[in-house]
Enzyme design. Structure first.
Site, PDB file in Angstrom:
ATOM      1  N   SER A 137     -40.269 -38.702  21.674  1.00 43.24           N
ATOM      2  CA  SER A 137     -38.837 -38.408  21.705  1.00 43.24           C
ATOM      3  C   SER A 137     -38.070 -39.596  21.155  1.00 43.24           C
ATOM      4  CB  SER A 137     -38.403 -38.135  23.155  1.00 43.24           C
ATOM      5  OG  SER A 137     -36.994 -38.090  23.275  1.00 43.24           O
ATOM      6  N   TYR A 150     -37.383 -39.610  32.403  1.00 45.51           N
ATOM      7  CA  TYR A 150     -37.914 -39.137  31.118  1.00 45.51           C
ATOM      8  C   TYR A 150     -38.182 -40.307  30.182  1.00 45.51           C
ATOM      9  CZ  TYR A 150     -38.253 -36.199  26.920  1.00 45.51           C
ATOM     10  OH  TYR A 150     -38.676 -35.571  25.779  1.00 45.51           O
TER      11      TYR A 150
END
Length: 284
Positions: A137, A150
């Site tokens: 990501s 996250y």
């Protein structure tokens, strides 16, 4: 690139979004795709769409072991590639994350991927080739407020994958990271469910900011500029699978290129100012 009969790939997290688009896209390209999902109803749906679907819950070692055994039994013990993709986003301020909630995030986004990968590396070593592609990501490169769990999972994934790439040099196994920015998917809806379930919003010193977070998560439209469809990831995945010299990293979306550059040229304080501005802008 190996002969066509060797072009088998296992993909995790295929129920929607990036995994779903990549499973169908690679199948259309001639790959034999093993598309995995956590829920039995999603496995059934994927099977009805013509994919070789199987259940794999990244939180459950038994299903990881069973999925690997089933794939290898159908491929005479060979596998060309693994695309680790299944993940979720736990939203919440770092100080509001319990140990259990943070552990759950790491179990799915990191430790499940690690176990699955380590079960397949010996197969690839024995056959002398293989591709391991990890879907990271933009938040594996930098951070944003209220994404600490996250971010921790993706920063750890990046470090583990970079180390793995060094250790597998010369083995015939190529290792790559894909780093998407905003992609159209169900991740916002899933994030909202986790946020509601695990964060005590009303008793937090961040409760005012959480109201803005909830408002953003509930928006149906894409809330960020430069959002791309999941097929943008498929394009980079194909290169990672088919190039004789795949890249260690693939950026996807303008924000990833932007923050990759900013991280190199700005000081930590300078980057913090940019990230605070983005967080504040997203709250309005």
């Amino acid at each position: 690139m190996q002969p066509e009969e060797m072009r088998t790939i296992l993909i995790t997290g295929c129920s929607s979004g990036i995994g779903y688009a990549c499973a169908h896209g690679l199948r259309e390209r001639g790959y034999r795709v093993f598309a995995s999902a956590r829920k039995p109803e999603d496995v059934e749906r994927l099977s009805s769409e013509g994919l070789e679907a199987l259940r794999l819950d990244l939180d459950d070692p038994a299903t990881i072991r069973d999925a690997v055994d089933r794939v290898l039994s159908r491929t005479q013990g060979q596998l060309y590639a693994l695309f680790n993709n299944g993940a979720y986003t736990q939203v919440g301020a770092v100080e509001d994350l319990s140990r259990a909630v943070l552990r759950a995030q790491l179990e799915t986004n990191l430790l499940g991927w690690h176990e699955l990968t380590c079960r397949l590396i010996p197969i690839m070593r024995h056959q002398g080739y293989g591709r391991i592609v990890q879907n990271s990501s933009i938040l594996g490169l930098t951070t944003l407020a209220y994404r600490g769990a996250y971010v921790a999972s993706k920063f750890a994934l990046e470090g583990l994958t970079d180390t793995l790439r060094l250790e597998l040099a010369g083995s015939g196994i190529q290792v790559s990271l894909i780093e998407p920015g905003p992609i159209k998917s169900r991740i916002r809806a899933n994030s909202y469910e986790k946020f509601r379930a695990h964060i005590d919003r009303e008793h937090s010193p961040h409760r005012e900011q959480y109201r803005a977070v909830e408002k953003r998560l509930l928006r149906e439209r894409a809330v960020q500029p430069f959002t791309l469809p999941p097929q943008a990831v498929l394009k980079k995945l194909i290169h990672a699978l088919e190039s004789p010299r795949p890249k260690p990293r693939y950026y996807v979306t303008v924000p990833t290129y932007l923050f990759g550059g900013l991280r190199r040229v700005l000081s930590s304080r300078g980057l913090d100012r940019v990230l605070r501005w983005i967080s504040d802008s997203g709250s309005r």
